[in-house]
Design an enzyme around this catalytic site. Structure first.
Site, PDB file in Angstrom:
ATOM      1  N   ASP A  43      36.152  27.440   2.025  1.00 14.92           N
ATOM      2  CA  ASP A  43      35.218  28.547   3.495  1.00 14.92           C
ATOM      3  C   ASP A  43      35.628  28.269   4.916  1.00 14.92           C
ATOM      4  O   ASP A  43      35.585  28.967   5.481  1.00 14.92           O
ATOM      5  CB  ASP A  43      34.161  29.527   2.779  1.00 14.92           C
ATOM      6  CG  ASP A  43      33.583  29.745   1.354  1.00 14.92           C
ATOM      7  OD1 ASP A  43      35.299  30.503   0.973  1.00 14.92           O
ATOM      8  OD2 ASP A  43      33.036  30.292   0.622  1.00 14.92           O
ATOM      9  N   SER A  68      24.193  26.109  -1.279  1.00 16.04           N
ATOM     10  CA  SER A  68      24.535  27.011  -2.562  1.00 16.04           C
ATOM     11  C   SER A  68      25.621  28.203  -1.752  1.00 16.04           C
ATOM     12  O   SER A  68      25.316  28.596  -1.652  1.00 16.04           O
ATOM     13  CB  SER A  68      23.185  26.924  -3.417  1.00 16.04           C
ATOM     14  OG  SER A  68      23.397  28.507  -3.754  1.00 16.04           O
ATOM     15  N   LYS A  69      26.658  27.650  -3.329  1.00 13.62           N
ATOM     16  CA  LYS A  69      27.446  28.799  -2.630  1.00 13.62           C
ATOM     17  C   LYS A  69      26.730  30.519  -3.561  1.00 13.62           C
ATOM     18  O   LYS A  69      27.207  31.574  -2.423  1.00 13.62           O
ATOM     19  CB  LYS A  69      28.742  28.864  -3.882  1.00 13.62           C
ATOM     20  CG  LYS A  69      29.561  29.672  -3.639  1.00 13.62           C
ATOM     21  CD  LYS A  69      30.828  29.255  -2.793  1.00 13.62           C
ATOM     22  CE  LYS A  69      32.106  30.763  -3.170  1.00 13.62           C
ATOM     23  NZ  LYS A  69      33.278  30.964  -1.884  1.00 13.62           N
ATOM     24  N   ARG A  70      25.914  30.661  -4.253  1.00  9.55           N
ATOM     25  CA  ARG A  70      25.314  31.422  -4.150  1.00  9.55           C
ATOM     26  C   ARG A  70      24.582  32.448  -3.015  1.00  9.55           C
ATOM     27  O   ARG A  70      24.882  33.542  -3.607  1.00  9.55           O
ATOM     28  CB  ARG A  70      24.632  31.326  -5.805  1.00  9.55           C
ATOM     29  CG  ARG A  70      24.564  32.108  -7.224  1.00  9.55           C
ATOM     30  CD  ARG A  70      23.962  32.101  -8.408  1.00  9.55           C
ATOM     31  NE  ARG A  70      24.102  30.774  -8.940  1.00  9.55           N
ATOM     32  CZ  ARG A  70      22.727  30.449  -8.824  1.00  9.55           C
ATOM     33  NH1 ARG A  70      21.691  31.674  -9.382  1.00  9.55           N
ATOM     34  NH2 ARG A  70      22.408  29.059  -9.044  1.00  9.55           N
ATOM     35  N   GLY A  75      25.431  31.831  -0.538  1.00 12.16           N
ATOM     36  CA  GLY A  75      26.564  32.338   0.396  1.00 12.16           C
ATOM     37  C   GLY A  75      26.685  31.065   1.708  1.00 12.16           C
ATOM     38  O   GLY A  75      27.299  31.239   2.313  1.00 12.16           O
TER      39      GLY A  75
END
Ligand code: GLU
Length: 492
Positions: free
Chosen positions: A270, A260-262, A264
């Site tokens: 990225d 999950s991007k949230r 990290g």
């Protein structure tokens, strides 16, 4: 109901070909899981000679991020996932942006009411009741309203939603990966299809769009498995062909958690910023949840066009795949090493420039030294910083057991090397090489006794890309001699 418009919509649908779609919501970044979905969807189309469509699902306005659709285009372009139809290129079943299709959905929702598979609901339900689907449908006063009476209330302007009328019994749907799944319809909620504002819910819009776009294979994350029976009931109520479902297991960061991007975890963008090559990411992502079979079962490196040849749906796995950055690094290193030297230089140049500012250094000579020595492009700069200036170092660097060097004999070696190099009429790799080898021979010493001190004085580092000769050559005569003299001073 006049069916002319519906018939025209049916007539537009291409038949006789495999059609798949990637239907991202514009979130502002490309999640690794989404990239994998896009890739598998594209591969199914390409491996079966079909069409790949791009549809932007922006009905959920709250999530709309400015320029987010551009990231989708950019990622698909960078990864080589070409689309045949989409918002920018058009196609026979457009528009390809969901908000531009908003008028279609209401028409189909009303049609479904007429078919008895949906109903007008005038109740005020709280959002949480709506979201959880936890209300007693038997107790819903609208479910069994007389259709004519309900229609009259709609016509009189009373606010309403349209709900799917889930029938009694069970529903069995098929998935290419998970097989046949049967659910008790009592466990399915009478979900909202059309909201009070006239806009569709995602669960309704995707069925209408997939049908109207002639989608034959619907590839999506396994989080949609629980909705699939409701979609199936919608297709059946309309009398439409049900597409082949291909639900993909999630991409995990570890055994318990989804990426999950949230939290990290890196997105595709990225990963590029971390120095990974798009080709390596695509190759690695392809293998996250899919494995080649038969003669390719042991192969791990696949270019995109090779994937098209070996990909088949049945290689997709049910079990969740864990994203492993170390494994990606291994793929990346392979791809970096395999690049043509010119291509590598073009890609590496900005990273070399970050560390080397001296205009005297020919970066095209440095590039081949680092190419075999980096796993990601971010490994370049720290290896070549000494070209600008020798860092602080300790004389212990001169002492190397295997080379049989110490501080005293290193200083002596540098004192021999300086006049020998000064005497060179030409400063080329070969003249420098021959000069240093000849010097070792004349002194009856192993080459390392000369090379090690030279490399140390030129770099101030224990490890460098390239040896003494390469460094002399790249640094140039003047700078080399200056650094060798400084080395002697350092050792004095
Ligand atoms: N817009 C949905 C998402 O991004 C697509 C799901 C689907 O493929 O149906 O999750």
């Amino acid at each position: 109901m006049d069916m002319t418009w519906f018939d025209e919509m049916e007539a537009r649908i291409p038949t006789g070909e495999v059609r798949t779609r990637f239907a991202p919501s514009p979130t502002g970044y490309m999640h690794v899981g989404n990239l994998r979905t896009a890739l598998y969807t594209w591969l199914i189309a390409r491996s079966m000679g079909g069409k790949f469509l791009l549809r932007i699902e922006d009905t959920d306005q709250g999530r709309l991020v400015a320029d987010a659709a551009d990231i989708i285009y950019k990622t698909l372009r960078q990864t080589g996932l070409t689309w045949d139809e989409g918002p920018d290129v058009g196609g026979p079943v457009g528009p390809y942006i969901q908000t531009e299709r908003r008028d279609f959905y209401a028409k189909y929702a009303h049609l479904l009411v007429e078919k008895g598979a949906a109903y007008y609901c005038f109740c005020e339900k709280t959002e949480s009741e709506e979201d959880s689907g936890e209300f007693d449908r038997a107790a819903d006063p609208c479910r069994d309203l007389d259709p004519a009476a309900a229609k009259a209330r709609v016509d009189a302007g009373e606010p309403f939603v349209i709900r799917q009328k889930i029938p009694a019994g069970t529903t069995t749907f098929s998935d290419a990966i998970y097989g046949d799944i049967t659910v008790d319809n009592a466990d399915l909620d009478d979900q909202v299809l059309l909201k009070r504002d006239g806009l569709p819910t995602y669960n309704f819009a995707n069925v209408i769009d997939d049908h109207l776009m002639g989608i034959t294979h619907v590839v999506r994350g396994s989080e949609y498995l629980s909705s699939a029976p409701k979609y199936d009931l919608l297709y059946r109520a309309f009398g439409w062909n049900i597409p082949t479902y291909v639900h993909c297991s999630p991409v995990m960061r570890d055994a318990q958690n989804k990426m999950s991007k949230r939290h990290g975890d890196p997105s595709y963008e990225d990963l590029l910023a971390l120095g990974y090559l798009s080709e390596a990411v695509v190759n690695y992502v392809a293998l996250l949840g899919w494995s080649p079979r038969g003669e390719y079962a042991e192969t791990e490196f696949f270019a995109l066009d090779e994937l098209v040849k070996v990909f088949d749906i049945h290689g997709i796995s049910k079990s969740p795949a864990i994203f492993d950055l170390e494994k990606l690094k291994y793929f990346n290193a392979h791809y970096l090493r395999a690049l043509e030297p010119d291509t590598f230089f073009a890609i590496a140049e900005p990273y070399l420039k970050e560390a080397i500012h001296s205009p005297a250094i020919d970066l095209s000579l440095v590039a081949p030294l680092v190419q075999p020595r980096c796993d990601t492009l971010l490994d370049i700069a720290p290896q070549v910083d000494f070209f600008d200036a020798v860092p602080e170092y300790s004389n212990e660097l001169y002492c190397h057991k295997k080379m049989k060097t110490d501080e005293v004999n290193s200083k002596e070696a540098l004192e021999w090397v300086i006049p020998a190099l000064e005497a060179l009429s030409q400063w080329t790799f070969d003249t420098i090489h021959d000069c240093l080898i000849a010097l070792a021979e004349a002194k009856e010493l192993k080459n390392g006794r000369i090379m090690w001190p030279v490399r140390t004085a030129l770099s101030g580092k224990a490890v460098t890309p390239g040896g003494a000769v390469e460094l002399c050559h790249i640094l140039g005569r003047e700078e080399t001699l200056r650094r060798l003299c400084a080395g002697i001073a350092h050792l004095s």
